[in-house]
Design an enzyme around this catalytic site. Sequence first.
Site, PDB file in Angstrom:
ATOM      1  N   SER A 150      -2.094   0.601  -8.636  1.00 14.85           N
ATOM      2  CA  SER A 150      -3.075   0.521  -7.560  1.00 14.85           C
ATOM      3  C   SER A 150      -4.006  -0.676  -7.765  1.00 14.85           C
ATOM      4  CB  SER A 150      -3.844   1.833  -7.458  1.00 14.85           C
ATOM      5  OG  SER A 150      -4.679   1.849  -6.326  1.00 14.85           O
ATOM      6  N   ASP A 302      -5.525  -2.895  -1.070  1.00 14.52           N
ATOM      7  CA  ASP A 302      -5.312  -3.027  -2.510  1.00 14.52           C
ATOM      8  C   ASP A 302      -3.842  -3.379  -2.783  1.00 14.52           C
ATOM      9  OD1 ASP A 302      -4.139  -0.599  -1.941  1.00 14.52           O
ATOM     10  OD2 ASP A 302      -4.952   0.432  -3.680  1.00 14.52           O
ATOM     11  N   ASP A 304      -1.068  -1.982  -3.834  1.00 19.55           N
ATOM     12  CA  ASP A 304       0.067  -1.190  -3.351  1.00 19.55           C
ATOM     13  C   ASP A 304      -0.157  -0.689  -1.932  1.00 19.55           C
ATOM     14  OD1 ASP A 304      -1.872   0.679  -4.220  1.00 19.55           O
ATOM     15  OD2 ASP A 304      -0.357   2.230  -4.455  1.00 19.55           O
ATOM     16  N   ASP A 306      -2.356   1.264  -0.333  1.00 20.41           N
ATOM     17  CA  ASP A 306      -2.747   2.599   0.123  1.00 20.41           C
ATOM     18  C   ASP A 306      -4.249   2.660   0.427  1.00 20.41           C
ATOM     19  OD1 ASP A 306      -3.589   2.551  -2.521  1.00 20.41           O
ATOM     20  OD2 ASP A 306      -2.489   4.343  -3.129  1.00 20.41           O
TER      21      ASP A 306
END
Length: 576
Positions: A150, A302, A304, A306
Amino acid sequence: MIYIEPQLLERINTWLTPTFDQETQEYIRNLIAINPKELEESFYKDLEFGTGGMRGVMGIGTNRINKFTLGKNTQGLSNYLKQSFPNETLKVAIAFDCRHNSKTLAKVVADVFSANDIQVYLFEDLRPTPELSFTLKHLNCHCGIVLTASHNPPEYNGYKVYWQDGGQLVPPHDAEIIAEINRLNYSEIKFEANQNLIQYIGKDIDDVFINASIKNGSFNTPSEAKDKLNIVFTSLHGTSITTIPETLKRAGYNNVHIVEEQREPNGNFPTVKSPNPEEPEALKMALDLAEKVNGDIVIGTDPDSDRIGVAVRGLDNKMILLNGNQAMVLMTNFLLKQWKAQHRIQGKEFIGSTIVSTPMMTELAKGYDVECKIGLTGFKWIAKMIKDFPELNFIGGGEESFGFMVGDFVRDKDAITASLLACEIAAQAKANGISVYEELIQLYVEYGLYKERLISMTKKGIEGAEEIKQMMIDARNNPLIEVNASRVIRIEDYDSSVAKNIITGEEHTIDVPKSNVLIYYTEDGSMIALRPSGTEPKIKFYISVNTNLDSMSDFNKVEQFLENRIDAILKGMNLN
């Protein structure tokens, strides 16, 4: 000769056996000789699953992300899948982000699954986490894996596990899988791939996912309104560059300015200290570009993809970054308004939030006569709500840490669909001659002005973990009696599952899984929550205060009143 504790030495010696390659063994011997501190940090414990899967620093050792720790996870998961779905042809999907070694580690994971006779659908290149959740369901897989850490620093990577419903692991599967992993020896990992069982996927899935995002995130915004919205977007060197520009384009948003310096995926995240849209500094380039091109809205995601950060024009016409609670309230209200206009609210609908997010979500739900379900921190609990209550329709929901989910076609926080939704809100507001920020203030007038602040304290390493542990022990052994001259009236301890009314002494059981969280509620409506992070070496303090707001013209004065109240709370707790 350095002294190594027997338990630690046993862990280290295991990694000096022929199960591990010569390069790994040589690295460990060098640590023994020249860096005993790093040796201890690398082996003093096994990496654990937290609120967002397993995350850790990449390197050699049981407390590091590497092919052996992830191989062991995958072998244990393979064993569990076979036990859970006997006589079925098992299928898994795997995605990975822009981080160093993500692609390599994703292939290791794919190899282990295939070596266990499990069909693997492996993305050919980096993709957003929400696309993995969607893909898992789309291809009828039994589970899915994302290699990502993340928004953690560049030295981190991680391993998220998703189950059949598209959500991350929750009870009972999480504990059962961890137990299976812990029973394994490293020598039992099957690394020899069956390449015939590894199928690469890519654009074919992208197209279906993007179309589904548009279906769920679009709400009859006129083309003219879309054309007039001036959007600035940054992927912060992450995966969303593969989907968000195309999603916005297909949805009819053509006036999109991309921060070119941050377009290329890069695990070093060279233009930011932290690739986290929660941090205003991370979006500085995007905010600067917005001033240059007169942007109406800034969107940043961010690595990734999400989490989503959103900035809009404030009352002074300068760009202002909404916090996660504000963005969540705006998005949820917009969805509720759309559902009501379409006569879709029939008494079987709900929105979702978390115990450390703004209580304003509950007030919104009351305003639209829907239910607001509150779960533990982490979107896996919101996904579990959808699974546990199939008779109810999930409208949307989020958490304070810049995550939002639109409908249930993705079962995790989803910055792709949320980005489109944010543009729909902004485009319709602009067409109606009002700013997004003014819409937020109108909600405060209707439901009360809620103000939140998050304080994070970083405590790294063995000593840091012990310090965080002691801070939570001290908070439980010496609970607050009052906060900022306001009496504490209720304490919720999610570790003991007990909520206590301090005035009457009455106690009741908290009906959610145990979690290391402590929440205080005061007479003036303030809420103070403490919890160690499940993904970072931090302890977090969440402060929420509220009061009535009679009119938009009073906003600045009342907001400052609440800011002062938060400052006083932090000072009283020695957190300022």
